[in-house]
Design a protein around this motif. Structure first.
Motif, PDB file in Angstrom:
ATOM      1  N   UNK A 142       8.695   3.300   7.824  1.00  0.00           N
ATOM      2  CA  UNK A 142       7.829   3.346   6.635  1.00  0.00           C
ATOM      3  C   UNK A 142       6.688   4.353   6.827  1.00  0.00           C
ATOM      4  N   UNK A 143       6.128   4.360   8.023  1.00  0.00           N
ATOM      5  CA  UNK A 143       5.023   5.286   8.313  1.00  0.00           C
ATOM      6  C   UNK A 143       5.537   6.722   8.326  1.00  0.00           C
TER       7      UNK A 143
ATOM      8  N   UNK B 288       1.572   6.174  19.687  1.00  0.00           N
ATOM      9  CA  UNK B 288       1.560   6.108  18.220  1.00  0.00           C
ATOM     10  C   UNK B 288       2.538   7.137  17.660  1.00  0.00           C
ATOM     11  N   UNK B 289       2.984   6.884  16.456  1.00  0.00           N
ATOM     12  CA  UNK B 289       3.970   7.734  15.788  1.00  0.00           C
ATOM     13  C   UNK B 289       3.439   9.158  15.681  1.00  0.00           C
TER      14      UNK B 289
ATOM     15  N   UNK C 155       0.938   1.536  13.606  1.00  0.00           N
ATOM     16  CA  UNK C 155       0.948   2.943  14.017  1.00  0.00           C
ATOM     17  C   UNK C 155       1.911   3.205  15.173  1.00  0.00           C
ATOM     18  N   UNK C 156       2.435   2.161  15.777  1.00  0.00           N
ATOM     19  CA  UNK C 156       3.206   2.335  17.010  1.00  0.00           C
ATOM     20  C   UNK C 156       4.642   2.808  16.761  1.00  0.00           C
ATOM     21  N   UNK C 157       5.134   3.582  17.710  1.00  0.00           N
ATOM     22  CA  UNK C 157       6.527   4.041  17.666  1.00  0.00           C
ATOM     23  C   UNK C 157       7.487   2.872  17.892  1.00  0.00           C
TER      24      UNK C 157
ATOM     25  N   UNK D  79       0.831  -1.207   0.000  1.00  0.00           N
ATOM     26  CA  UNK D  79       0.000   0.000   0.000  1.00  0.00           C
ATOM     27  C   UNK D  79       0.862   1.252   0.000  1.00  0.00           C
ATOM     28  N   UNK D  80       1.834   1.293   0.910  1.00  0.00           N
ATOM     29  CA  UNK D  80       2.649   2.501   1.053  1.00  0.00           C
ATOM     30  C   UNK D  80       3.488   2.785  -0.196  1.00  0.00           C
TER      31      UNK D  80
END
Lengths: 134, 139, 102
Positions: free
Chosen positions: C49-50, C76-77, C40-42, C20-21
């Motif tokens: 990637x996020x 979350x990031x 979503x987590x740090x 997707x990314x």
């Protein structure tokens, strides 16, 4: 009925799950609705259109020939992602030739397969109005 | 349900591709559909495909302390006049049938839950053409 | 035309999220739901990637799915926005189309 740009996104290999077969069934039905239809084959979806599929050993119907009929239904935009092939050690020569006849060009046989790179695939996805993924 | 001035309504077609309980897809789609309706938008069609057709059985008996996914769809359809369509080709493979089809196929029973109807794949395409937004919920 | 990309698979289990990314266009949005919320987590193998996706697109995570998995919104990031189902609906209104990465 309005005409929309439909894209059917195929990311899964055939036979291990029913997604590829039932995706093809949706695509064939969509032809009856005169929509602007294209197909994307990326990730394991590229295995759906490989040559020489032989299902005799698994007792399932080999439905790969049905992709060859898509051209007769004027579904002739099959985008195959180059990087997805390469990552799997495949080239376009490993895929079935999928053709359509261009009635505006003296019924010349033309390939329905467009080999596109990842960035081009993203651009094509961005222009769609309905994206149905399996 | 009223929307603030300047807001506008949208028509949604939802496609559900997984059965209940095995994966979260049907739960997510239910929550999403409720939120769509709560915001005053319209769900013009929910199309159940692949194992998603199993959302339409009336013979499911989940434990009493669990959620009742099939019944929740049926209830939502009743409350909001939703059009819940089960794909006939996918349903025939998986043993979901209405009374008419059961009779035609010589089956000894039918199992389609109230609020659902069985029809063809064309309903998905038609729904997606008519909707402003089409969302796929899958496994 | 902006697209809302909806991801529901953990990036640690399947390749759908990564794929997707690689296919998002500038100005698109990405929403993590179901098992994808772990992305979503740090400080994970996937965080970079996020963070890269956040440079050119908006990234959201469904709050109910985070909470269900015992994940705190505080971890979350930075730049990822938590939304509820109504926020999910708003995203589908704001974007012109959606694509699910299954």
């Amino acid at each position: 009925m309005a005409i929309k740009k439909f894209m059917f996104v195929n990311r899964k290999a055939p036979y291990g799950s029913v997604y590829a077969l039932e995706s093809l069934e949706v695509v064939l039905i969509s032809a009856a609705f005169d929509q602007d239809v294209s197909l994307a084959f990326l990730d394991d979806g590229v295995y759906q259109i490989t040559k020489n599929q032989d299902t005799t050993g698994i007792g399932q119907k080999n439905f790969s020939a049905a992709y060859k009929a898509l051209g007769d239904y004027e579904i002739n935009k099959l985008y195959v992602e180059k990087e997805s092939l390469e990552e799997r050690g495949l080239t376009i020569a490993d895929l079935m030739p999928l053709m359509w006849e261009d009635e505006d060009d003296d019924y010349q046989e033309k390939s329905s397969i467009y080999l596109v790179n990842r960035a081009e695939m993203a651009d094509i996805m961005a222009t769609q109005e309905v994206v149905i993924s399996f | 349900m009223s929307l603030p001035l300047g807001a506008f309504w949208m028509k949604y077609t939802l496609m559900i591709n997984e059965g209940p309980y095995q994966r979260q897809s049907s739960d997510t789609a239910l929550h999403f559909a409720r939120a769509v309706l709560a915001k005053g938008h319209e769900v013009i069609r929910v199309f159940f495909y692949h194992d998603g057709v199993n959302n339409g059985t009336r013979l499911s008996v989940p434990p009493r302390d669990d959620r009742q996914i099939q019944q929740a769809w049926s209830d939502l359809a009743k409350a909001h006049s939703l059009d819940l369509v089960i794909c006939i080709a996918a349903a025939q493979r998986r043993g979901i049938t209405d009374a008419k089809e059961a009779k035609r196929q010589g089956l000894d029973t039918d199992n389609l839950l109230e609020g659902f109807r069985i029809s063809g794949l064309g309903q998905l395409i038609e729904g997606s053409v008519e909707a402003d937004r089409t969302l796929v919920f899958g496994g | 035309m902006a697209m809302l990309h909806i991801v529901n698979k953990s990036p640690f289990e399947r390749t759908a999220f990564e794929s997707c990314l690689k296919h998002i266009s500038v100005g698109d949005s990405v929403l993590m739901i179901e098992d994808a919320v772990v992305g979503a987590m740090q400080n994970t193998r996937f965080s970079a990637h996020i963070e890269q996706a956040l440079q050119e697109s908006s990234v959201y995570v469904l709050s109910g799915d985070l909470a269900a998995r015992g994940l705190s919104q505080e971890r979350i990031i930075s730049g990822v926005t938590a939304v509820d189902y109504e926020g999910f609906v708003d995203l589908t209104v704001e974007c012109d189309t959606t694509q699910s990465w299954l």
